[in-house]
Design an enzyme around this catalytic site. Structure first.
Site, mmCIF file in Angstrom:
data_model
loop_
_atom_site.group_PDB
_atom_site.id
_atom_site.type_symbol
_atom_site.label_atom_id
_atom_site.label_comp_id
_atom_site.label_asym_id
_atom_site.label_seq_id
_atom_site.Cartn_x
_atom_site.Cartn_y
_atom_site.Cartn_z
ATOM 1 N N ASP A 133 -13.361 -0.624 11.518
ATOM 2 C CA ASP A 133 -13.663 -0.476 10.192
ATOM 3 C C ASP A 133 -14.098 -1.736 9.485
ATOM 4 O OD1 ASP A 133 -14.395 1.294 8.349
ATOM 5 O OD2 ASP A 133 -12.368 1.424 7.483
ATOM 6 N N LYS A 186 0.925 -1.040 0.009
ATOM 7 C CA LYS A 186 -0.082 -0.028 0.056
ATOM 8 C C LYS A 186 1.095 1.358 -0.139
ATOM 9 C CE LYS A 186 -2.724 0.862 3.561
ATOM 10 N NZ LYS A 186 -4.037 0.951 4.260
#
Length: 463
Positions: free
Chosen positions: A143, A18
């Site tokens: 999340d 990422k």
């Protein structure tokens, strides 16, 4: 990005990379500034007591932490240490040596994102893990949306993206569990007191006038039925009702509550996409009861004692125990369950509680109750034998018969004096019914686990 390392690190070869966009930090700072100004304006214009700016600040702290990938890497490691022992959950390995503030390197997990064919089972796994995170460890993934969950090839629930995490201290966790138990027993003052402990109400406020409106808010969220259990509650409607109460009472919505509510609503949304009748709280209660039964916290042990024993004499509250057992029934159709639908983990936790040091408060009254139940059975047998014999032989009552015989009669059960009926006849019938159901369930679970190649026996002979 999906990449392959030239040489394995921690047995990881295939990784996910990422990479942060160059302008991400400055863009986030401007957005957060605007949202914070808007929150301050809304709070003042609507006269809200909820700390909206505090909620935004909490979100902002989490956002900037999420943009530091070294923190996310550490979060993943901590999450893995705490929850990798859950067999149905898969957590990737973090490659910290190849991670910087703007580049994250993590093990690549192969799987499919929802919706899944076995969606109900996957949501049950996520719910079990989330309750464990929120109530047992107090460190949770904040999340868990569909993009951050996947079903691995071997049917496990894989977690991704550990940038947004949250912490709940033990004091608030215990109050949350106590409020859930109070909700089931419709003890609205208990619910209100624990909401005050959790920070919804100022410590100095008088909750007496708050209890009845709070009850009305929960009843409305359950569809207007005062007798409905917590399984009928709509979380979104309850959140709306609590917000309405903030106009009448000094309610402040804690920032951690907003995060937990969002987490639970995400899970509920995933489940409803597969089952329109899914009720999150109904599905969550078996895991809440497991935490209550197995916790070593003195505060939760006190809560459990207050729930299942009478404070005046320490005897067992059988109606409460039956409610707890009803709550602990696993709503899932799959998995190892006994005749009453109670999960193996719940029965195991109950057995361990009874034989543990923490269960001392329960052993004495439970032993007394079992002895009285046995006495009740003996009384019923004796009465039945006597009635059958006297009707067949037309014998006089046993005391009269004894006076007519030249020698005392032998101590046959139907000729001796009938023991007095226990004073609390109804309570003993409740005890017998509950104990019978539990024993049947334990035996069913032990038989199932003995015949199963994937599960171990409860070890009842040793018990």
């Amino acid at each position: 990005y999906r990449a392959r390392l030239r040489s394995p690190v921690n047995n990881v070869t295939e990784v996910a990379l990422k990479v942060q966009r160059p302008d991400a930090l400055s863009s986030a700072a401007v957005d957060l500034y605007l949202i914070r100004r808007l929150a301050s304006y809304v709070k003042k214009s609507l006269g809200l007591r909820t700390d909206l700016v505090g909620v935004v600040d909490q979100f902002g702290r989490a956002l900037f932490e999420e943009m530091d990938y070294t923190i996310e890497s550490d979060n993943c490691e901590r999450f893995k240490q705490l929850y990798s022992d859950i067999p149905e959950v898969r957590i990737p390995e973090s490659v910290g040596s190849l991670t910087t503030r703007r580049v994250l390197t993590m093990e690549w997990l192969t799987g499919e994102k929802g919706p899944w064919e076995d969606g109900e089972r996957m949501v049950q796994i996520g719910l079990k893990c989330s309750i464990n995170q929120i109530l047992k460890q107090g460190y949770f993934h904040a999340d868990p949306h569909r993009g951050n969950l996947l079903r691995t090839r071997d049917g496990k629930l894989g977690y991704l993206d550990f940038g947004l995490m949250s912490v709940l201290d033990e004091y608030k966790r215990n109050a949350l569990i106590a409020a859930a138990v109070g909700l089931q027993n419709k003890e609205w003052r208990v619910v209100a007191e624990n909401m005050q402990i959790m920070g919804f109400l100022p410590p100095e406020s008088d909750i007496s006038e708050f209890v009845e409106p709070l009850r009305d808010a929960f009843v409305d969220a359950a569809g207007g039925d005062p007798s409905a259990g917590p399984g009928s509650l709509s979380l979104s409607r309850l959140a709306t009702n609590i917000q309405k109460l903030a106009f009448r009472f000094p309610i402040r919505i804690p920032t951690w509550y907003s995060i937990i509510l969002r987490t639970l609503l995400i899970l509920e949304g995933l489940a409803i996409s597969r089952d329109r009748d899914f009720k999150l709280l109904e599905a969550a209660y078996p895991y809440i009861i497991q935490v209550l039964l197995t916790s070593e916290s003195p505060s939760l042990q006190k809560t459990l004692q207050e729930v299942i024993t009478y404070p005046q004499n320490g005897t067992v509250r059988w109606p409460r125990i039956r409610k707890l057992l009803a709550l602990s029934r696993n709503p899932s159709k799959k998995g190892l369950r006994g005749a009453g639908g109670w999960s193996r983990e719940t029965v195991q936790g109950a057995l361990e509680l009874v034989f543990s040091d923490q269960g001392r408060f329960l052993r004495k009254p439970l032993t007394d109750e079992i002895i009285e139940v046995v006495d009740l059975a003996q009384l019923e047998v004796q009465e039945a034998l006597y009635n059958a014999t006297t009707q067949a032989l037309l014998l006089p009552p046993p005391n009269t018969l004894s006076s007519l015989l030249p020698i005392p009669p032998p101590p046959l059960p139907f000729l001796g004096p009938i023991p007095p009926v226990p004073r609390d006849y109804t309570r003993l019938y409740e005890a017998r019914e509950t104990l019978g159901g539990v024993i049947d369930d334990i035996l069913a679970l032990d038989t199932a686990s003995t015949s199963s190649s994937s599960s171990s026996s409860l070890g009842l002979p040793d018990r």
